[in-house]
Design a protein around this motif. Structure first.
Motif, PDB file in Angstrom:
ATOM      1  N   THR A   2       0.828  -1.195   0.000  1.00  0.00           N
ATOM      2  CA  THR A   2       0.000   0.000   0.000  1.00  0.00           C
ATOM      3  C   THR A   2       0.861   1.243   0.000  1.00  0.00           C
ATOM      4  O   THR A   2       2.022   1.218   0.377  1.00  0.00           O
ATOM      5  CB  THR A   2      -0.908   0.025   1.254  1.00  0.00           C
ATOM      6  N   ASP A   3       0.273   2.343  -0.451  1.00  0.00           N
ATOM      7  CA  ASP A   3       0.977   3.622  -0.404  1.00  0.00           C
ATOM      8  C   ASP A   3       1.191   3.992   1.052  1.00  0.00           C
ATOM      9  O   ASP A   3       0.279   3.869   1.873  1.00  0.00           O
ATOM     10  CB  ASP A   3       0.149   4.710  -1.077  1.00  0.00           C
ATOM     11  N   GLN A   4       2.385   4.454   1.366  1.00  0.00           N
ATOM     12  CA  GLN A   4       2.666   4.861   2.734  1.00  0.00           C
ATOM     13  C   GLN A   4       3.810   5.855   2.757  1.00  0.00           C
ATOM     14  O   GLN A   4       4.583   5.962   1.818  1.00  0.00           O
ATOM     15  CB  GLN A   4       3.014   3.668   3.600  1.00  0.00           C
ATOM     16  N   ILE A   5       3.885   6.587   3.851  1.00  0.00           N
ATOM     17  CA  ILE A   5       5.006   7.480   4.097  1.00  0.00           C
ATOM     18  C   ILE A   5       5.750   6.919   5.293  1.00  0.00           C
ATOM     19  O   ILE A   5       5.143   6.607   6.321  1.00  0.00           O
ATOM     20  CB  ILE A   5       4.542   8.919   4.363  1.00  0.00           C
ATOM     21  N   GLU A  20       5.408   4.157  10.000  1.00  0.00           N
ATOM     22  CA  GLU A  20       4.879   4.072   8.642  1.00  0.00           C
ATOM     23  C   GLU A  20       3.419   4.518   8.693  1.00  0.00           C
ATOM     24  O   GLU A  20       2.635   3.993   9.485  1.00  0.00           O
ATOM     25  CB  GLU A  20       4.991   2.643   8.130  1.00  0.00           C
ATOM     26  N   PRO A  22       0.014   5.005   6.461  1.00  0.00           N
ATOM     27  CA  PRO A  22      -0.642   4.730   5.176  1.00  0.00           C
ATOM     28  C   PRO A  22      -1.272   6.005   4.616  1.00  0.00           C
ATOM     29  O   PRO A  22      -1.782   6.825   5.367  1.00  0.00           O
ATOM     30  CB  PRO A  22      -1.708   3.690   5.518  1.00  0.00           C
ATOM     31  N   THR A  23      -1.197   6.177   3.307  1.00  0.00           N
ATOM     32  CA  THR A  23      -1.818   7.344   2.680  1.00  0.00           C
ATOM     33  C   THR A  23      -3.188   7.015   2.105  1.00  0.00           C
ATOM     34  O   THR A  23      -3.919   7.909   1.710  1.00  0.00           O
ATOM     35  CB  THR A  23      -0.920   7.909   1.555  1.00  0.00           C
ATOM     36  N   ARG A  24      -3.528   5.744   2.083  1.00  0.00           N
ATOM     37  CA  ARG A  24      -4.852   5.311   1.606  1.00  0.00           C
ATOM     38  C   ARG A  24      -5.357   4.234   2.547  1.00  0.00           C
ATOM     39  O   ARG A  24      -4.693   3.225   2.757  1.00  0.00           O
ATOM     40  CB  ARG A  24      -4.771   4.725   0.201  1.00  0.00           C
ATOM     41  N   SER A  88      10.131   9.213   3.536  1.00  0.00           N
ATOM     42  CA  SER A  88      10.103   8.759   2.162  1.00  0.00           C
ATOM     43  C   SER A  88       8.739   8.181   1.866  1.00  0.00           C
ATOM     44  O   SER A  88       8.069   7.660   2.750  1.00  0.00           O
ATOM     45  CB  SER A  88      11.191   7.724   1.904  1.00  0.00           C
ATOM     46  N   LYS A  89       8.334   8.292   0.627  1.00  0.00           N
ATOM     47  CA  LYS A  89       7.036   7.756   0.222  1.00  0.00           C
ATOM     48  C   LYS A  89       7.270   6.498  -0.581  1.00  0.00           C
ATOM     49  O   LYS A  89       8.005   6.498  -1.561  1.00  0.00           O
ATOM     50  CB  LYS A  89       6.252   8.768  -0.599  1.00  0.00           C
ATOM     51  N   GLY A  90       6.655   5.402  -0.124  1.00  0.00           N
ATOM     52  CA  GLY A  90       6.762   4.126  -0.838  1.00  0.00           C
ATOM     53  C   GLY A  90       5.474   3.832  -1.561  1.00  0.00           C
ATOM     54  O   GLY A  90       4.414   4.281  -1.187  1.00  0.00           O
ATOM     55  N   LEU A  91       5.562   3.072  -2.609  1.00  0.00           N
ATOM     56  CA  LEU A  91       4.362   2.700  -3.376  1.00  0.00           C
ATOM     57  C   LEU A  91       4.137   1.218  -3.276  1.00  0.00           C
ATOM     58  O   LEU A  91       4.960   0.435  -3.128  1.00  0.00           O
ATOM     59  CB  LEU A  91       4.495   3.131  -4.826  1.00  0.00           C
TER      60      LEU A  91
END
Length: 91
Positions: A2-5, A20, A22-24, A88-91
């Motif tokens: 999942t998208d996360q920072i 971590e 989550p952005t969604r 950092s933003k991971g996808l």
């Protein structure tokens, strides 16, 4: 995945906190799993106006539960402590 920072806080003492966010959506994390969240995280305490959750189905606000874990980690850190933060933003 999942998208996360990801946030990393490094203190002069050598301590390091990693979080971590989550952005969604939201999923219970290993940090919060099985714990009874603080009372202030109950959905009915201060539910956001645009929140789609209902308190009969969701006792706690998921974002507040995650935030409570972060707040607990920093509880023993003085507010004037020097820290280096990376994200950092991971996808």
């Amino acid at each position: 995945m999942t998208d996360q920072i990801s946030y990393k806080f490094e203190f002069e003492s050598g301590d390091c906190f990693d979080f971590e966010v989550p952005t969604r959506g939201w999923a219970e994390s290993a940090v919060t799993a099985g714990q009874v969240p603080p009372d202030w995280t109950r959905l009915e305490v201060n539910q956001c106006a645009v929140c789609p959750l209902s308190s009969p189905e969701h006792k706690y606000c998921p974002a507040a539960v995650d935030l409570s874990a972060v707040a607990a980690k920093f509880a023993a850190v003085a507010s004037f402590t020097s820290v280096s933060r990376t994200s950092s933003k991971g996808l």
